[in-house]
Design a protein around this motif. Structure first.
Motif, PDB file in Angstrom:
ATOM      1  N   ASN A  69       0.806  -1.220   0.000  1.00 13.65           N
ATOM      2  CA  ASN A  69       0.000   0.000   0.000  1.00 13.65           C
ATOM      3  C   ASN A  69       0.841   1.273   0.000  1.00 13.65           C
ATOM      4  N   TRP A  70       2.103   1.187  -0.419  1.00 11.13           N
ATOM      5  CA  TRP A  70       2.925   2.381  -0.470  1.00 11.13           C
ATOM      6  C   TRP A  70       2.359   3.386  -1.467  1.00 11.13           C
ATOM      7  N   SER A  71       2.463   4.636  -1.103  1.00 11.53           N
ATOM      8  CA  SER A  71       2.061   5.733  -1.990  1.00 11.53           C
ATOM      9  C   SER A  71       3.189   6.031  -2.964  1.00 11.53           C
ATOM     10  N   THR A  72       2.912   6.877  -3.944  1.00  9.16           N
ATOM     11  CA  THR A  72       3.958   7.303  -4.866  1.00  9.16           C
ATOM     12  C   THR A  72       5.130   7.930  -4.114  1.00  9.16           C
ATOM     13  N   ALA A  73       4.828   8.745  -3.108  1.00  6.39           N
ATOM     14  CA  ALA A  73       5.904   9.376  -2.333  1.00  6.39           C
ATOM     15  C   ALA A  73       6.778   8.320  -1.656  1.00  6.39           C
ATOM     16  N   GLU A  74       6.162   7.263  -1.167  1.00  3.46           N
ATOM     17  CA  GLU A  74       6.936   6.204  -0.498  1.00  3.46           C
ATOM     18  C   GLU A  74       7.744   5.390  -1.499  1.00  3.46           C
ATOM     19  N   TRP A  75       7.180   5.099  -2.680  1.00  5.61           N
ATOM     20  CA  TRP A  75       7.970   4.415  -3.705  1.00  5.61           C
ATOM     21  C   TRP A  75       9.122   5.303  -4.171  1.00  5.61           C
ATOM     22  N   ASN A  76       8.882   6.613  -4.275  1.00  5.14           N
ATOM     23  CA  ASN A  76       9.972   7.521  -4.624  1.00  5.14           C
ATOM     24  C   ASN A  76      11.082   7.479  -3.578  1.00  5.14           C
ATOM     25  N   ASP A  77      10.696   7.434  -2.317  1.00  7.97           N
ATOM     26  CA  ASP A  77      11.667   7.353  -1.233  1.00  7.97           C
ATOM     27  C   ASP A  77      12.491   6.070  -1.356  1.00  7.97           C
ATOM     28  N   GLU A  78      11.817   4.959  -1.598  1.00  5.80           N
ATOM     29  CA  GLU A  78      12.510   3.682  -1.723  1.00  5.80           C
ATOM     30  C   GLU A  78      13.473   3.692  -2.907  1.00  5.80           C
ATOM     31  N   LEU A  79      13.044   4.233  -4.034  1.00  5.37           N
ATOM     32  CA  LEU A  79      13.918   4.290  -5.208  1.00  5.37           C
ATOM     33  C   LEU A  79      15.034   5.318  -5.038  1.00  5.37           C
ATOM     34  N   ASP A  80      14.741   6.447  -4.400  1.00  3.28           N
ATOM     35  CA  ASP A  80      15.799   7.424  -4.117  1.00  3.28           C
ATOM     36  C   ASP A  80      16.928   6.760  -3.334  1.00  3.28           C
ATOM     37  N   GLN A  81      16.552   5.971  -2.334  1.00  5.38           N
ATOM     38  CA  GLN A  81      17.572   5.307  -1.508  1.00  5.38           C
ATOM     39  C   GLN A  81      18.315   4.248  -2.314  1.00  5.38           C
ATOM     40  N   PHE A  82      17.597   3.496  -3.136  1.00  2.00           N
ATOM     41  CA  PHE A  82      18.270   2.493  -3.972  1.00  2.00           C
ATOM     42  C   PHE A  82      19.354   3.148  -4.820  1.00  2.00           C
ATOM     43  N   PHE A  83      19.007   4.223  -5.521  1.00  2.00           N
ATOM     44  CA  PHE A  83      19.982   4.864  -6.408  1.00  2.00           C
ATOM     45  C   PHE A  83      21.097   5.543  -5.615  1.00  2.00           C
ATOM     46  N   ASP A  84      20.800   6.022  -4.436  1.00  2.00           N
ATOM     47  CA  ASP A  84      21.837   6.586  -3.574  1.00  2.00           C
ATOM     48  C   ASP A  84      22.834   5.505  -3.167  1.00  2.00           C
ATOM     49  N   PHE A  85      22.329   4.334  -2.784  1.00  2.00           N
ATOM     50  CA  PHE A  85      23.218   3.236  -2.403  1.00  2.00           C
ATOM     51  C   PHE A  85      24.084   2.810  -3.587  1.00  2.00           C
ATOM     52  N   LEU A  86      23.487   2.744  -4.764  1.00  5.90           N
ATOM     53  CA  LEU A  86      24.225   2.311  -5.940  1.00  5.90           C
ATOM     54  C   LEU A  86      25.338   3.304  -6.292  1.00  5.90           C
ATOM     55  N   THR A  87      25.079   4.577  -6.061  1.00  7.32           N
ATOM     56  CA  THR A  87      26.042   5.625  -6.414  1.00  7.32           C
ATOM     57  C   THR A  87      27.089   5.831  -5.323  1.00  7.32           C
ATOM     58  N   ASN A  88      26.680   5.748  -4.061  1.00  7.67           N
ATOM     59  CA  ASN A  88      27.537   6.177  -2.938  1.00  7.67           C
ATOM     60  C   ASN A  88      27.881   5.054  -1.973  1.00  7.67           C
ATOM     61  N   TRP A  89      27.826   3.809  -2.430  1.00  6.50           N
ATOM     62  CA  TRP A  89      28.028   2.691  -1.508  1.00  6.50           C
ATOM     63  C   TRP A  89      29.392   2.723  -0.827  1.00  6.50           C
ATOM     64  N   LYS A  90      30.430   3.121  -1.539  1.00  8.04           N
ATOM     65  CA  LYS A  90      31.765   3.142  -0.922  1.00  8.04           C
ATOM     66  C   LYS A  90      31.852   4.190   0.182  1.00  8.04           C
ATOM     67  N   THR A  91      31.257   5.350  -0.053  1.00  7.40           N
ATOM     68  CA  THR A  91      31.254   6.395   0.974  1.00  7.40           C
ATOM     69  C   THR A  91      30.445   5.964   2.183  1.00  7.40           C
ATOM     70  N   ILE A  92      29.271   5.390   1.939  1.00  5.23           N
ATOM     71  CA  ILE A  92      28.410   4.942   3.049  1.00  5.23           C
ATOM     72  C   ILE A  92      29.113   3.867   3.864  1.00  5.23           C
ATOM     73  N   ASP A  93      29.768   2.922   3.194  1.00  9.60           N
ATOM     74  CA  ASP A  93      30.408   1.809   3.894  1.00  9.60           C
ATOM     75  C   ASP A  93      31.795   2.154   4.425  1.00  9.60           C
ATOM     76  N   GLY A  94      32.327   3.313   4.029  1.00  7.83           N
ATOM     77  CA  GLY A  94      33.675   3.668   4.453  1.00  7.83           C
ATOM     78  C   GLY A  94      34.740   2.810   3.790  1.00  7.83           C
ATOM     79  N   ILE A  95      34.518   2.406   2.561  1.00  5.89           N
ATOM     80  CA  ILE A  95      35.449   1.550   1.822  1.00  5.89           C
ATOM     81  C   ILE A  95      36.245   2.424   0.852  1.00  5.89           C
TER      82      ILE A  95
END
Length: 429
Positions: free
Chosen positions: A216-242
């Motif tokens: 039952n996620w709204s568009t705003a919630e799906w946007n949030d989920e996808l925003d985070q997915f693309f952030d992880f894909l782009t910035n995984w090394k920074t987030i993980d400290g690798i």
């Protein structure tokens, strides 16, 4: 049957299965390499028990044994591989980035001409290095391609779980865990790079695998989920400290489609989120009619590759064509080693799907799988064997979603419409 009756009937099925099998919602402490668990039939969804999410042992795969109880010879209705033909893998060109070019001939059909037979292999989660190796090896001889729907949390190590907050969930919570330790994350990135450079496609399987919430996620919630997915894909090394690790060789912009967790979500809420994130396709929605038929473009411009309901003689009726659904159809997803009985049934179902499409409407055949060891590793051997025996057949291309879309969009609109106007196949004996 009225919609209200259908709703209560579906609820009754879920309750009975839950009581019989003892299925309960997975917890955040279980890391999943197998990812989304789809509906049993139509839109019925059964949640897995906790240890179904257990990660496969990370060892090199042994030589693949023959699938028990079934012949590897093609059926009488299937085309045979061309004798003496050059292996497609030996001459596949690469582009400027070093990635193999598409294996699909980008040519227009004449009116009335038969389409190629596309087979699209996809894997949800793609977290297991051993399983990735297994399918890269199975694909190589015939230059077969597949799509890996990546769970975004698998590039976030366990110690940085608080980088994620799923919509409506606690910070750091996930129903499929995270990426393991840093060495495991780095190896996964190397695997993804190898797969991409071999011409395979990486899509999204979103992040936390919240089935009940996501329904039952709204568009705003799906946007949030996808925003985070693309952030992880782009910035995984920074987030993980690798600092000492290769980058992903593909940009986030290369992710053009995906599959939602448990095949959940409402189209009117999902489509704006897909548009915002530049998506071209989805392969999540339960099919509006039985059988295998050509994909269609939604009003939003997104191509929908519906999850088909197909007939399976071995499983005794119609079932959503996904490995987990086969398992539920077989025995309610009971735990145990059922490979000797189940694997041949799955392989024969795949063969039936292919035969019906090849000799019928030539609609793309979707093989939706997971990197899993369910039911005694009943599914991966069937999928790998089907890949090996099918992808070298004449007029057959085991391709990615994006390459099939590129081929469809190349066709004259009237020719493509004729393909889409054909009836379904593989929904009855």
């Amino acid at each position: 049957m009225k919609s209200s009756q259908v709703k209560w009937a579906v609820l009754a099925v879920v309750v009975v299965l839950a009581a019989t099998v003892g299925v309960i919602l997975g917890t955040s402490g279980n890391r999943d390499d197998s990812a989304a668990l789809g509906p049993v039939t139509l839109t019925t969804t059964v949640q897995p028990s906790e240890d179904i999410y257990a990660k496969p042992t990370e060892t090199a795969p042994t030589t693949t044994s023959a699938v028990p109880g079934t012949s590897t010879a093609p059926s009488s209705e299937s085309p045979s591989s061309a004798a003496g033909s050059e292996s497609p893998a030996s001459s596949a060109p690469v582009d400027a980035s070093g990635r193999k070019a598409t294996n699909v001939p980008m040519t227009k059909l004449a009116p009335g001409e038969k389409a190629p037979q596309f087979v699209i292999f996809s894997f949800d989660g793609v977290g297991s290095s051993a399983k990735m190796r297994e399918f890269l090896d199975a694909a190589a001889p015939n230059d077969a391609r597949f799509t890996g729907f990546l769970t975004g949390l698998y590039v976030i190590d366990d110690s940085h779980a608080d980088a994620y907050q799923g919509p409506g969930a606690d910070r750091g919570a996930s129903e499929v865990g995270f990426g393991g330790d840093q060495a495991e994350v780095v190896q996964r990135v190397k695997d993804l790079n190898e797969a991409y450079l071999a011409g395979n496609e990486i899509g999204t399987h979103y992040n936390g695998h919240f089935c009940g919430l996501g329904e039952n996620w709204s568009t705003a919630e799906w946007n949030d989920e996808l925003d985070q997915f693309f952030d992880f894909l782009t910035n995984w090394k920074t987030i993980d400290g690798i600092t000492d690790a290769p980058d992903l060789v593909f940009p986030a912009s290369e992710v053009k489609g995906g599959r939602t967790q448990c095949l959940v979500g409402q189209l009117d809420q999902l489509e704006p989120a897909w548009q915002k994130h530049g998506m071209l396709y989805d392969s999540s929605m339960p099919a509006p009619r039985d059988g295998i038929f050509w994909p269609e473009k939604l009003d939003s411009g997104i191509w929908e590759f519906y999850m088909p309901q197909v007939y399976s003689a071995g499983l005794g009726g119609k079932v959503t064509a996904m490995d987990y659904n086969f398992w539920v159809k077989f025995n309610g997803a009971q735990k145990g080693d059922f490979a000797a009985e189940l694997t041949p049934k799955v392989l024969d179902t795949y063969r039936f799907m292919y035969d019906q499409a090849y000799n019928g409407n030539r609609a793309p055949v979707l093989i939706a799988n997971h990197f899993n060891d369910w039911a005694g590793n009943a599914f991966n051997p069937a999928t790998a064997e089907f890949m090996r025996e099918t992808c070298g057949k004449p007029d057959t291309y085991c391709a990615t979603y994006s390459d099939v879309i590129a081929w469809m969009e190349l066709q004259d609109p009237a020719v493509l419409q004729d393909l889409q106007d054909q009836g379904s196949v593989a929904y009855q004996p």
